[in-house]
Design a protein around this motif. Structure first.
Motif, PDB file in Angstrom:
ATOM      1  N   MET A 276       0.781  -1.488  -0.378  1.00  0.00           N
ATOM      2  CA  MET A 276      -0.441  -0.278  -0.008  1.00  0.00           C
ATOM      3  C   MET A 276       1.188   1.079  -0.460  1.00  0.00           C
ATOM      4  SD  MET A 276      -3.496  -1.344   2.354  1.00  0.00           S
ATOM      5  CE  MET A 276      -4.024   0.333   2.190  1.00  0.00           C
ATOM      6  N   LEU A 277       2.217   1.288   0.801  1.00  0.00           N
ATOM      7  CA  LEU A 277       3.188   2.289   0.695  1.00  0.00           C
ATOM      8  C   LEU A 277       3.804   2.462  -0.513  1.00  0.00           C
ATOM      9  CD1 LEU A 277       5.063   4.056   1.479  1.00  0.00           C
ATOM     10  CD2 LEU A 277       6.071   2.530   2.700  1.00  0.00           C
ATOM     11  N   GLN A 278       4.463   1.339  -1.387  1.00  0.00           N
ATOM     12  CA  GLN A 278       4.474   2.107  -2.770  1.00  0.00           C
ATOM     13  C   GLN A 278       4.146   2.038  -3.498  1.00  0.00           C
ATOM     14  OE1 GLN A 278       6.091  -2.657  -2.539  1.00  0.00           O
ATOM     15  NE2 GLN A 278       7.937  -2.436  -2.707  1.00  0.00           N
ATOM     16  N   LEU A 279       2.347   1.440  -3.553  1.00  0.00           N
ATOM     17  CA  LEU A 279       1.546   2.509  -4.574  1.00  0.00           C
ATOM     18  C   LEU A 279       0.998   3.824  -4.329  1.00  0.00           C
ATOM     19  CD1 LEU A 279      -0.743  -0.647  -5.068  1.00  0.00           C
ATOM     20  CD2 LEU A 279       0.281  -0.152  -6.494  1.00  0.00           C
ATOM     21  N   ALA A 280       0.723   3.831  -2.994  1.00  0.00           N
ATOM     22  CA  ALA A 280       0.636   5.358  -2.502  1.00  0.00           C
ATOM     23  C   ALA A 280       1.848   5.722  -3.423  1.00  0.00           C
ATOM     24  CB  ALA A 280       0.681   5.913  -1.173  1.00  0.00           C
ATOM     25  N   GLN A 281       2.983   6.014  -3.175  1.00  0.00           N
ATOM     26  CA  GLN A 281       4.525   6.562  -3.708  1.00  0.00           C
ATOM     27  C   GLN A 281       4.530   6.502  -5.153  1.00  0.00           C
ATOM     28  OE1 GLN A 281       7.215   5.018  -1.222  1.00  0.00           O
ATOM     29  NE2 GLN A 281       7.414   6.175   0.345  1.00  0.00           N
ATOM     30  N   ARG A 282       3.709   5.448  -5.859  1.00  0.00           N
ATOM     31  CA  ARG A 282       3.486   5.564  -7.229  1.00  0.00           C
ATOM     32  C   ARG A 282       1.945   5.509  -8.323  1.00  0.00           C
ATOM     33  NH1 ARG A 282       7.925   2.932 -10.227  1.00  0.00           N
ATOM     34  NH2 ARG A 282       6.152   2.911 -11.701  1.00  0.00           N
ATOM     35  N   PRO A 283       1.381   6.718  -8.286  1.00  0.00           N
ATOM     36  CA  PRO A 283       0.448   7.028  -8.779  1.00  0.00           C
ATOM     37  C   PRO A 283       0.459   6.331  -9.955  1.00  0.00           C
ATOM     38  CG  PRO A 283       0.849   8.857  -8.247  1.00  0.00           C
ATOM     39  CD  PRO A 283       2.075   8.143  -7.930  1.00  0.00           C
ATOM     40  N   ASP A 284       0.923   6.271 -10.577  1.00  0.00           N
ATOM     41  CA  ASP A 284       0.891   5.821 -12.209  1.00  0.00           C
ATOM     42  C   ASP A 284       0.920   4.236 -11.967  1.00  0.00           C
ATOM     43  OD1 ASP A 284       3.733   5.633 -11.446  1.00  0.00           O
ATOM     44  OD2 ASP A 284       4.812   4.673 -12.959  1.00  0.00           O
ATOM     45  N   ALA A 285       1.576   3.571 -11.475  1.00  0.00           N
ATOM     46  CA  ALA A 285       1.230   1.893 -11.271  1.00  0.00           C
ATOM     47  C   ALA A 285      -0.132   1.787 -11.092  1.00  0.00           C
ATOM     48  CB  ALA A 285       2.779   1.537 -10.735  1.00  0.00           C
ATOM     49  N   LEU A 286      -0.569   2.085  -9.704  1.00  0.00           N
ATOM     50  CA  LEU A 286      -1.445   2.666  -8.852  1.00  0.00           C
ATOM     51  C   LEU A 286      -2.703   2.513  -9.690  1.00  0.00           C
ATOM     52  CD1 LEU A 286      -3.519   1.871  -6.453  1.00  0.00           C
ATOM     53  CD2 LEU A 286      -3.218   4.416  -5.890  1.00  0.00           C
ATOM     54  N   ALA A 287      -2.466   3.769 -10.942  1.00  0.00           N
ATOM     55  CA  ALA A 287      -3.745   3.456 -11.918  1.00  0.00           C
ATOM     56  C   ALA A 287      -3.755   2.463 -12.999  1.00  0.00           C
ATOM     57  CB  ALA A 287      -3.778   4.777 -12.443  1.00  0.00           C
ATOM     58  N   ARG A 288      -2.751   1.692 -12.934  1.00  0.00           N
ATOM     59  CA  ARG A 288      -2.875   0.745 -13.964  1.00  0.00           C
ATOM     60  C   ARG A 288      -3.213  -0.501 -13.067  1.00  0.00           C
ATOM     61  NH1 ARG A 288       3.270   0.145 -16.736  1.00  0.00           N
ATOM     62  NH2 ARG A 288       2.012  -1.610 -17.855  1.00  0.00           N
ATOM     63  N   ALA A 289      -2.760  -0.714 -12.101  1.00  0.00           N
ATOM     64  CA  ALA A 289      -3.772  -1.730 -11.508  1.00  0.00           C
ATOM     65  C   ALA A 289      -5.317  -1.989 -10.793  1.00  0.00           C
ATOM     66  CB  ALA A 289      -3.199  -1.989  -9.621  1.00  0.00           C
ATOM     67  N   ARG A 290      -5.147  -0.283 -10.579  1.00  0.00           N
ATOM     68  CA  ARG A 290      -6.488  -0.103 -10.299  1.00  0.00           C
ATOM     69  C   ARG A 290      -7.527  -0.331 -11.507  1.00  0.00           C
ATOM     70  NH1 ARG A 290      -8.390   2.088  -5.853  1.00  0.00           N
ATOM     71  NH2 ARG A 290      -6.871   4.657  -5.052  1.00  0.00           N
ATOM     72  N   ALA A 291      -7.222  -0.426 -12.919  1.00  0.00           N
ATOM     73  CA  ALA A 291      -7.404  -0.089 -14.275  1.00  0.00           C
ATOM     74  C   ALA A 291      -8.148  -2.080 -14.519  1.00  0.00           C
ATOM     75  CB  ALA A 291      -6.988  -0.038 -15.675  1.00  0.00           C
ATOM     76  N   GLU A 292      -7.010  -2.484 -14.420  1.00  0.00           N
ATOM     77  CA  GLU A 292      -6.714  -4.338 -13.990  1.00  0.00           C
ATOM     78  C   GLU A 292      -8.185  -4.549 -13.316  1.00  0.00           C
ATOM     79  OE1 GLU A 292      -3.490  -6.686 -15.228  1.00  0.00           O
ATOM     80  OE2 GLU A 292      -3.840  -6.732 -13.333  1.00  0.00           O
ATOM     81  N   LEU A 413      -7.737  -2.326  -4.512  1.00  0.00           N
ATOM     82  CA  LEU A 413      -7.716  -1.179  -5.422  1.00  0.00           C
ATOM     83  C   LEU A 413      -9.512  -1.014  -6.379  1.00  0.00           C
ATOM     84  CD1 LEU A 413      -5.261  -3.642  -7.280  1.00  0.00           C
ATOM     85  CD2 LEU A 413      -4.583  -1.368  -7.105  1.00  0.00           C
ATOM     86  N   ARG A 414     -10.051  -2.188  -6.202  1.00  0.00           N
ATOM     87  CA  ARG A 414     -11.476  -1.928  -6.851  1.00  0.00           C
ATOM     88  C   ARG A 414     -12.181  -0.736  -5.631  1.00  0.00           C
ATOM     89  NH1 ARG A 414     -15.666  -6.836  -7.735  1.00  0.00           N
ATOM     90  NH2 ARG A 414     -16.006  -5.297  -5.686  1.00  0.00           N
ATOM     91  N   ASP A 415     -12.170  -0.485  -4.765  1.00  0.00           N
ATOM     92  CA  ASP A 415     -13.489   0.153  -4.149  1.00  0.00           C
ATOM     93  C   ASP A 415     -12.913   0.957  -3.476  1.00  0.00           C
ATOM     94  OD1 ASP A 415     -14.655  -1.597  -5.012  1.00  0.00           O
ATOM     95  OD2 ASP A 415     -15.497  -2.770  -3.206  1.00  0.00           O
ATOM     96  N   TYR A 416     -11.039   1.201  -3.171  1.00  0.00           N
ATOM     97  CA  TYR A 416     -10.981   2.086  -2.453  1.00  0.00           C
ATOM     98  C   TYR A 416      -9.503   3.202  -2.951  1.00  0.00           C
ATOM     99  CZ  TYR A 416     -13.623  -1.429   1.007  1.00  0.00           C
ATOM    100  OH  TYR A 416     -14.310  -1.591   1.596  1.00  0.00           O
ATOM    101  N   GLN A 417      -9.637   3.746  -1.600  1.00  0.00           N
ATOM    102  CA  GLN A 417      -7.761   4.703  -2.354  1.00  0.00           C
ATOM    103  C   GLN A 417      -7.842   5.052  -0.693  1.00  0.00           C
ATOM    104  OE1 GLN A 417      -9.665   8.893  -2.471  1.00  0.00           O
ATOM    105  NE2 GLN A 417     -11.426   8.774  -2.364  1.00  0.00           N
ATOM    106  N   TRP A 418      -6.090   5.527  -0.963  1.00  0.00           N
ATOM    107  CA  TRP A 418      -5.846   6.013   0.063  1.00  0.00           C
ATOM    108  C   TRP A 418      -4.520   6.849  -0.056  1.00  0.00           C
ATOM    109  CZ3 TRP A 418      -5.328   1.433  -1.955  1.00  0.00           C
ATOM    110  CH2 TRP A 418      -4.872   0.896  -3.185  1.00  0.00           C
ATOM    111  N   GLU A 419      -4.132   7.655   0.604  1.00  0.00           N
ATOM    112  CA  GLU A 419      -3.140   8.520   0.959  1.00  0.00           C
ATOM    113  C   GLU A 419      -2.074   8.329   1.760  1.00  0.00           C
ATOM    114  OE1 GLU A 419      -4.354  12.359  -0.367  1.00  0.00           O
ATOM    115  OE2 GLU A 419      -5.666  11.795  -1.858  1.00  0.00           O
ATOM    116  N   LEU A 420      -1.074   9.325   1.595  1.00  0.00           N
ATOM    117  CA  LEU A 420      -0.263   8.814   2.611  1.00  0.00           C
ATOM    118  C   LEU A 420      -0.137  10.121   3.845  1.00  0.00           C
ATOM    119  CD1 LEU A 420       3.216   7.884   1.017  1.00  0.00           C
ATOM    120  CD2 LEU A 420       1.899   6.610   2.454  1.00  0.00           C
ATOM    121  N   GLU A 421      -0.241   9.944   5.202  1.00  0.00           N
ATOM    122  CA  GLU A 421      -0.462  10.964   5.572  1.00  0.00           C
ATOM    123  C   GLU A 421       1.102  11.617   5.669  1.00  0.00           C
ATOM    124  OE1 GLU A 421      -3.132  12.250   6.935  1.00  0.00           O
ATOM    125  OE2 GLU A 421      -2.236  12.559   9.420  1.00  0.00           O
TER     126      GLU A 421
END
Ligand code: HEM
Length: 447
Positions: A276-292, A413-421
């Motif tokens: 969850m930390l790595q994906l929060a730091q890499r919005p591009d990877a998060l978006a691709r994984a979400r799309a899938e 990925l499908r239902d939630y979002q998170w951002e680092l404090e």
């Protein structure tokens, strides 16, 4: 047999061959303090100085590190022959001596064979709806909390419930909160200085462990009386019979159940938090994984999840870049040879999982979290990616871990979002598990 550079991998008479290069450090403590301070730096510095095989002295024993995939293969092949599993006495005392992870030789092989059906990939689909139900309930609570969530303790609560579901099924009489509380106190002792006093972490861990074992023992007693066991892991452990038809002794069942709770918990918590930390730091990877993940009909469809290339690349890359179990130890039963060096009987050998994943020859720019490296077809050498170990001691729960992590990740990925404090300390502590100091605080909500 020789390795890729023509060195003999194993010879029958190691006499006269040199020991690996390296420094045994100070008397008794050796280089333990250097290793404990930062195991990654310890390995990187010695790799640069000596290459992929070096000797040192850790935790009271001369120790050889093997850092390349050939060395991993040598360790996996040697199990029960020139080497065997090794735990330090403190951990052994906390884990108990008769569970799969502690057994060696024929007894180990037999125990694994008997437990394996419970852990086959095909057995996992029965658990998937439970993974989904429990994870969704926790994520909904995180989302409703109205304040930042600290991922380490939050994931600890969730993952503990998942592993209890594997072990004990859906038994409403089990007080999961009680087990969880004592489990946490106990595991805190694994990295503590082993001084048994009422006020020390280790002393508290031993007391909590007694209560935890007493609670497991009570559950086992109730189940021992049943004519037919429910289809859960405890049922499988209670159904084990030796060649004379005898079941395991009561204490052995408790040891095994207790060890499965341990093995399947902090490992998974570490991966889910780092992921969850790595994906929060890499919005591009998060978006691709979400799309899938958004294409899935159900986040509990394990076959569909297995076929998602990017989601699995993210998971593999997460465990490569921040390896959850950084390594383990074996002890030499007799002298043997690796890459022309003699490794003497009685010495310890380090299976260096993190060092394997940080090898720039196989993993260019290894510190970078880069899921794309998994999408090319390039063949990697065997044993160069081993988050679950390998050979006869490969993680018994690997299928379970992968299934539960895929379900949790797909749901997130499908239902939630998170951002680092902002303003938190994300530097890693490496022992006993690699986790950021802040515990990773996020603002968590529904998409
Ligand atoms: C992400 C999660 C996990 C990771 C990274 C992981 C990693 C590992 C590794 C590296 C080993 C081998 C250590 C060695 O060679 O000395 C191992 C062994 C083991 N793991 Fe896991 N594990 C995970 C989850 C689980 C789960 C969920 C369970 C059980 C439900 C489990 C049960 C075991 C057991 C019983 C062993 C000992 C096997 C033996 O000695 O034969 N693990 N694990």
């Amino acid at each position: 047999m020789t390795d890729a550079i023509g060195c003999p991998l194993d010879v029958t008479d190691p006499t006269g061959l040199p020991l690996p290069p390296g420094d045994l450090g100070l008397p008794y403590v050796g280089e333990t303090l250097h290793f404990g301070r930062d195991p990654h730096r310890f390995v990187a510095e010695r790799r640069a100085r000596y290459g992929d095989v070096f000797k040192t002295h850790l935790l009271g024993a001369p120790t050889v590190f093997l850092l390349d995939e050939g060395g991993n293969g040598w360790i996996f092949r040697g199990e029960g022959d020139y080497l065997e599993n090794h735990w330090n006495p403190t951990t052994r005392r906390l884990l108990g001596g008769s569970c799969t992870a502690m057994l060696v030789g024929e007894e180990h092989t037999r125990r694994r064979r008997l437990l394996m059906p419970q852990f086959r990939h095909s057995a996992m689909s029965a658990f998937a709806p439970t993974f989904l139900r429990l994870a969704a309930a926790h994520y909904e609570r995180w989302a409703a909390a109205g304040e930042p969530v600290t991922l380490i303790p939050a994931n600890q609560k969730l993952v503990f419930e998942l592993i209890v579901a594997l072990l004990l099924g859906d038994d409403p009489s089990v007080d999961v909160a009680y087990l969880s509380r004592h489990f946490r106190l106990w595991t805190a002792g694994l990295a503590a200085v082993p001084v048994n006093l009422p006020i020390t972490t280790y002393g508290r861990a031993l007391r909590a462990n007694r209560k935890l074992r007493a609670a497991i023992s009570g559950i086992v007693r109730r189940r021992e009386g049943l004519r037919e066991q429910p289809p859960d892991l405890l049922g499988a452990i209670l159904s084990i019979r030796d060649e004379d038809g005898r079941p395991l002794a009561h204490d052995e069942v408790v040891d095994e159940a207790h060890n499965q709770l341990f093995a399947g918990h902090d490992t998974t918590v570490t991966v889910m938090t780092n992921l969850m930390l790595q994906l929060a730091q890499r919005p591009d990877a998060l978006a691709r994984a979400r799309a899938e993940a958004s294409m899935l009909d159900s986040a509990a469809d394990l076959e569909a999840l297995r076929r998602l290339p990017y989601l699995n690349a993210v998971l593999d890359e997460s465990m490569r870049a921040v390896t959850p179990v950084i390594g383990s130890f074996r002890v030499m039963r007799r002298d043997a040879v690796y890459r022309g060096y003699r490794i003497p009987a009685g010495w310890t050998v380090r299976l260096e999982i993190a060092g394997t994943h940080e090898n720039g020859r196989v993993w260019p720019d290894p510190a970078r979290f880069d899921p794309d490296r998994w999408l090319d077809e390039a063949k990697r050498p065997p044993h160069s990616y081993i988050p679950f170990g390998g050979g006869p001691r490969i993680c018994l729960g690997a299928n379970f871990a992968q299934a539960e992590m895929r379900v949790m990740l797909a749901l997130l990925l499908r239902d939630y979002q998170w951002e680092l404090e902002p303003g938190q300390d994300l530097r890693y502590r490496h022992i006993p598990f690699p986790r950021p100091r802040s515990g990773v605080r996020v603002r968590f909500g529904r998409q």
